[in-house]
Scaffold this motif. Structure first.
Motif, short mmCIF file in Angstrom:
data_model
loop_
_atom_site.label_atom_id
_atom_site.label_comp_id
_atom_site.label_asym_id
_atom_site.label_seq_id
_atom_site.Cartn_x
_atom_site.Cartn_y
_atom_site.Cartn_z
N THR A 136 36.93 22.45 -0.04
CA THR A 136 36.51 21.34 -0.94
C THR A 136 35.38 20.36 -0.18
OG1 THR A 136 38.10 19.76 -0.54
CG2 THR A 136 38.51 21.42 -2.40
N ALA A 137 34.58 19.59 -0.78
CA ALA A 137 33.54 18.89 -0.38
C ALA A 137 33.52 17.99 -1.00
CB ALA A 137 32.51 19.69 0.08
N LEU A 138 33.02 16.34 -0.84
CA LEU A 138 32.63 15.45 -1.27
C LEU A 138 31.30 15.49 -1.89
CD1 LEU A 138 34.10 12.35 0.25
CD2 LEU A 138 34.58 12.97 -1.85
N GLY A 139 30.96 15.19 -3.06
CA GLY A 139 29.58 15.33 -3.37
C GLY A 139 28.87 14.08 -3.44
N LEU A 140 28.20 13.80 -4.46
CA LEU A 140 27.34 12.50 -4.50
C LEU A 140 28.19 11.46 -5.07
CD1 LEU A 140 24.39 11.60 -4.66
CD2 LEU A 140 24.18 12.18 -7.02
N GLU A 141 27.94 10.11 -4.57
CA GLU A 141 28.55 8.71 -5.27
C GLU A 141 27.25 8.09 -5.58
OE1 GLU A 141 31.87 6.09 -3.67
OE2 GLU A 141 30.28 5.76 -2.36
N VAL A 142 27.45 7.57 -6.79
CA VAL A 142 26.17 6.57 -7.33
C VAL A 142 27.09 5.45 -7.85
CG1 VAL A 142 24.43 6.46 -8.87
CG2 VAL A 142 24.76 8.69 -7.73
N ILE A 143 26.75 4.26 -7.43
CA ILE A 143 27.52 3.09 -7.86
C ILE A 143 26.51 2.02 -8.27
CG2 ILE A 143 29.03 1.19 -7.30
CD1 ILE A 143 30.70 3.42 -5.71
N CYS A 144 26.72 1.38 -9.53
CA CYS A 144 26.01 0.24 -9.79
C CYS A 144 26.87 -1.15 -10.05
CB CYS A 144 25.09 0.39 -11.22
SG CYS A 144 24.38 -1.22 -11.57
N ASP A 145 26.87 -1.78 -8.98
CA ASP A 145 28.28 -2.86 -9.12
C ASP A 145 27.95 -4.14 -9.76
OD1 ASP A 145 26.55 -3.72 -7.28
OD2 ASP A 145 28.03 -3.61 -5.41
N ASP A 146 26.77 -4.06 -10.64
CA ASP A 146 26.31 -5.38 -11.19
C ASP A 146 25.41 -4.79 -12.39
OD1 ASP A 146 26.03 -8.19 -11.72
OD2 ASP A 146 24.31 -8.30 -10.41
N VAL A 147 26.16 -4.10 -13.31
CA VAL A 147 25.41 -3.74 -14.68
C VAL A 147 25.13 -5.02 -15.61
CG1 VAL A 147 25.99 -2.30 -16.70
CG2 VAL A 147 26.80 -1.67 -14.57
N ASP A 148 24.02 -4.68 -16.02
CA ASP A 148 23.60 -5.57 -17.01
C ASP A 148 24.08 -5.14 -18.38
OD1 ASP A 148 21.99 -6.80 -19.48
OD2 ASP A 148 20.28 -7.05 -18.40
N VAL A 149 25.00 -5.87 -18.93
CA VAL A 149 25.89 -5.26 -20.15
C VAL A 149 24.90 -4.97 -21.23
CG1 VAL A 149 27.97 -5.56 -21.39
CG2 VAL A 149 27.87 -6.05 -19.07
N GLU A 150 24.15 -6.03 -21.42
CA GLU A 150 23.47 -5.98 -22.82
C GLU A 150 22.48 -4.77 -22.86
OE1 GLU A 150 21.52 -9.92 -23.85
OE2 GLU A 150 23.49 -10.67 -23.97
N ARG A 151 21.88 -4.58 -21.47
CA ARG A 151 20.67 -3.44 -21.38
C ARG A 151 21.61 -2.10 -21.62
NH1 ARG A 151 17.69 -2.82 -15.87
NH2 ARG A 151 19.18 -1.04 -15.68
N ALA A 152 22.76 -2.18 -20.95
CA ALA A 152 23.58 -1.03 -21.05
C ALA A 152 24.03 -0.70 -22.54
CB ALA A 152 24.90 -0.99 -20.17
N HIS A 153 24.37 -1.54 -23.28
CA HIS A 153 24.80 -1.46 -24.79
C HIS A 153 23.52 -0.95 -25.49
CE1 HIS A 153 28.54 -4.56 -24.77
NE2 HIS A 153 28.45 -3.68 -24.12
N ALA A 154 22.41 -1.54 -25.31
CA ALA A 154 21.27 -1.15 -25.76
C ALA A 154 21.06 0.65 -25.56
CB ALA A 154 20.07 -1.80 -25.67
N GLU A 155 21.19 1.05 -24.19
CA GLU A 155 20.87 2.35 -24.11
C GLU A 155 22.00 3.17 -24.71
OE1 GLU A 155 18.55 4.06 -22.47
OE2 GLU A 155 17.58 1.93 -21.92
N ALA A 156 23.23 2.68 -24.87
CA ALA A 156 24.42 3.57 -25.46
C ALA A 156 24.24 3.54 -26.79
CB ALA A 156 25.72 2.80 -25.02
N LYS A 157 23.68 2.73 -27.50
CA LYS A 157 23.27 2.61 -28.88
C LYS A 157 22.17 3.58 -29.01
CE LYS A 157 24.68 -2.03 -30.11
NZ LYS A 157 24.25 -3.20 -30.30
#
Length: 167
Positions: A136-157
């Protein structure tokens, strides 16, 4: 491969040295065009400035589950966490011959209870290779630790609208 991105959340990495740009990371949901007899294939793209990977959602319902997890992210600092699991198995040709490889990832959407309930996205993948010895091997780690929630909501819509479009 052609695909259309319908959810894109990209962010720059802050550095102490403003002259050194570390680039942009991204989490994106895309789909390949539907073909006769085959529904659209929904994919998650997780990307760092120098590397990225794609993993498929199980189906449109699985992609919809991600959109709802993002829409559930509270605008105010309130405890919240949702996780989705993604998986893909394929055969890869190695020097020793064909090897079955499975890639797994956990995609988390939440507010960090240990960091002032800041909104975050976190993606972590790993690989498992069949055979002896089992590797087994670790793969990719991608973290955004300060999400703009309103912008994320618009993308989800936007993602939900694309999921509901006729093919």
């Amino acid at each position: 491969m052609y695909f259309e991105q319908v959810f894109t959340y990209a962010w720059r990495h802050d550095t102490a040295d403003k002259d050194k740009d570390k680039g942009v990371s991204v989490l994106s949901v895309a789909h390949e065009p539907a073909e006769a007899g085959r529904p659209r294939r929904w994919l998650l793209l997780a990307g760092l400035p120098d590397f990225s990977e794609l993993l498929p959602f199980d189906d449109a319902g699985h992609a919809r589950e991600f959109a709802h997890a993002v829409l559930g992210l509270p605008l105010t600092p309130t405890p919240y966490e949702r996780e989705l699991q993604l998986e893909e198995t394929c055969t890869r040709t190695m020097v020793s011959g064909p090897v079955e490889e499975s890639r797994f990832a956990t995609l988390s959407v939440g507010r960090d209870p240990h960091d002032g309930l800041r909104a975050y996205f976190a993606y972590q993948s790993f690989y498992a290779f069949a055979g002896t010895p089992h590797m087994t091997a670790l793969g990719l780690e991608v973290i955004c630790d300060d999400v703009d929630v309103e912008r994320a909501h618009a993308e989800a819509k936007s993602l939900l609208a694309a999921l509901d479009e006729p093919v």
